[in-house]
Enzyme design. Structure first.
Site, PDB file in Angstrom:
ATOM      1  N   ILE A  14       0.644  -1.203  -0.005  1.00  0.00           N
ATOM      2  CA  ILE A  14      -0.052  -0.083   0.100  1.00  0.00           C
ATOM      3  C   ILE A  14       0.816   1.320   0.014  1.00  0.00           C
ATOM      4  O   ILE A  14       0.518   2.227  -0.697  1.00  0.00           O
ATOM      5  CB  ILE A  14      -0.799   0.022   1.185  1.00  0.00           C
ATOM      6  CG1 ILE A  14      -1.864  -1.260   1.512  1.00  0.00           C
ATOM      7  CG2 ILE A  14      -1.771   1.163   1.432  1.00  0.00           C
ATOM      8  CD1 ILE A  14      -2.861  -1.421   0.192  1.00  0.00           C
ATOM      9  N   GLU A  38      -3.439  -6.187   8.038  1.00  0.00           N
ATOM     10  CA  GLU A  38      -2.963  -4.935   7.857  1.00  0.00           C
ATOM     11  C   GLU A  38      -1.568  -4.956   8.481  1.00  0.00           C
ATOM     12  O   GLU A  38      -1.791  -4.958   9.682  1.00  0.00           O
ATOM     13  CB  GLU A  38      -3.735  -3.864   8.171  1.00  0.00           C
ATOM     14  CG  GLU A  38      -4.984  -3.806   7.146  1.00  0.00           C
ATOM     15  CD  GLU A  38      -6.317  -2.630   7.589  1.00  0.00           C
ATOM     16  OE1 GLU A  38      -6.150  -2.224   8.859  1.00  0.00           O
ATOM     17  OE2 GLU A  38      -7.140  -2.494   6.929  1.00  0.00           O
ATOM     18  N   GLU A  92      22.587   6.842  18.635  1.00  0.00           N
ATOM     19  CA  GLU A  92      21.532   7.617  19.388  1.00  0.00           C
ATOM     20  C   GLU A  92      21.774   8.308  20.595  1.00  0.00           C
ATOM     21  O   GLU A  92      21.452   9.400  20.970  1.00  0.00           O
ATOM     22  CB  GLU A  92      20.341   6.661  19.181  1.00  0.00           C
ATOM     23  CG  GLU A  92      19.892   6.300  18.108  1.00  0.00           C
ATOM     24  CD  GLU A  92      19.324   7.520  17.296  1.00  0.00           C
ATOM     25  OE1 GLU A  92      18.834   8.387  17.751  1.00  0.00           O
ATOM     26  OE2 GLU A  92      19.142   7.391  16.099  1.00  0.00           O
ATOM     27  N   SER A 113       4.298  -3.799  19.004  1.00  0.00           N
ATOM     28  CA  SER A 113       2.886  -3.829  18.717  1.00  0.00           C
ATOM     29  C   SER A 113       2.696  -5.148  17.547  1.00  0.00           C
ATOM     30  O   SER A 113       2.318  -5.024  16.435  1.00  0.00           O
ATOM     31  CB  SER A 113       2.206  -2.559  17.971  1.00  0.00           C
ATOM     32  OG  SER A 113       2.411  -1.458  18.901  1.00  0.00           O
ATOM     33  N   GLU A 140      18.126  16.329  11.404  1.00  0.00           N
ATOM     34  CA  GLU A 140      17.684  17.928  11.208  1.00  0.00           C
ATOM     35  C   GLU A 140      16.158  17.987  11.622  1.00  0.00           C
ATOM     36  O   GLU A 140      15.693  19.343  11.774  1.00  0.00           O
ATOM     37  CB  GLU A 140      18.190  18.240   9.868  1.00  0.00           C
ATOM     38  CG  GLU A 140      17.285  17.613   8.759  1.00  0.00           C
ATOM     39  CD  GLU A 140      17.832  18.031   7.285  1.00  0.00           C
ATOM     40  OE1 GLU A 140      16.917  17.677   6.396  1.00  0.00           O
ATOM     41  OE2 GLU A 140      18.771  18.435   7.086  1.00  0.00           O
ATOM     42  N   GLU A 142      14.624  16.608  14.079  1.00  0.00           N
ATOM     43  CA  GLU A 142      14.539  16.059  15.423  1.00  0.00           C
ATOM     44  C   GLU A 142      14.741  17.425  16.523  1.00  0.00           C
ATOM     45  O   GLU A 142      15.815  17.910  16.234  1.00  0.00           O
ATOM     46  CB  GLU A 142      15.345  14.890  15.665  1.00  0.00           C
ATOM     47  CG  GLU A 142      15.105  14.070  17.001  1.00  0.00           C
ATOM     48  CD  GLU A 142      15.697  12.720  16.867  1.00  0.00           C
ATOM     49  OE1 GLU A 142      15.333  12.014  17.208  1.00  0.00           O
ATOM     50  OE2 GLU A 142      17.132  12.942  16.617  1.00  0.00           O
TER      51      GLU A 142
END
Length: 184
Positions: A14, A38, A92, A113, A140, A142
């Site tokens: 999709i 989905e 990070e 999830s 840039e 964030e």
């Protein structure tokens, strides 16, 4: 055959974006009937529980468009193609907080999830933190505010729904359990 396996009959892509993609699968259920699923595909992410020598938790506050509010979270980010989670964790932590760690340890991985997404988060704990001069900048798009909070403040922020995401709540509970076990 895997227990309760759903066999894919057809896949329709999709959407493919910068971070995720969406597809719809027609599946055959274990009872022979058919259904649709989905599914969101995600490259995976890391999250870092960063604890200072003063036993403060390094968090970032940032706006989350999906929630239409700012949340306080542990530093985290997505894996780049081919990048090992440990490398992402180091990157990070520095980009979002300006800290580097003298001791980084892998804790656990979990799906966020699994009913509709394959995002997996690899959780690390970082200690022996040092502020780095000329640290790598945030992405840039964030914007974050770094904060150092106590475990008690983190628990209060959970009650106030300022900490409201699973990875950060998990991290706070991990530290709470670790503290309780150290008192035994």
């Amino acid at each position: 055959m895997k227990k309760f396996e759903e066999k894919t009959i057809k896949t329709e892509h999709i959407f493919s974006g910068k971070v995720l993609s969406l597809r719809v699968d027609d599946v055959e259920l274990p009872n022979g009937k058919q259904s649709k699923r989905e599914l969101i595909k995600h490259p995976g992410a890391v999250a870092v529980i960063a604890v200072t020598d003063e036993n403060k938790i390094v968090m970032v506050e940032q706006y989350r468009k999906a929630m239409e509010q700012s949340l306080i979270e542990i530093p985290a980010g997505k894996l780049e193609p081919g990048e090992e989670p440990a490398v992402t964790a180091v990157r990070e932590l520095e980009e979002e907080t300006g800290y580097v760690s003298g001791k980084m340890e892998y804790l656990i991985s979990f799906y966020t999830s699994p009913g509709f997404a394959d995002e997996i988060v690899h959780l690390y704990i970082a200690e022996e933190l040092k502020k780095k001069e000329n640290a790598a900048p945030c992405d840039e798009d964030e914007f974050v505010e770094v904060m150092e909070i106590t475990l008690e403040e983190a628990l209060q922020y959970i009650r106030e729904k300022r900490i409201y995401d699973v990875k950060t709540a998990y991290a706070v509970q991990y530290l709470q359990l670790k503290e309780a076990l150290n008192k035994i």
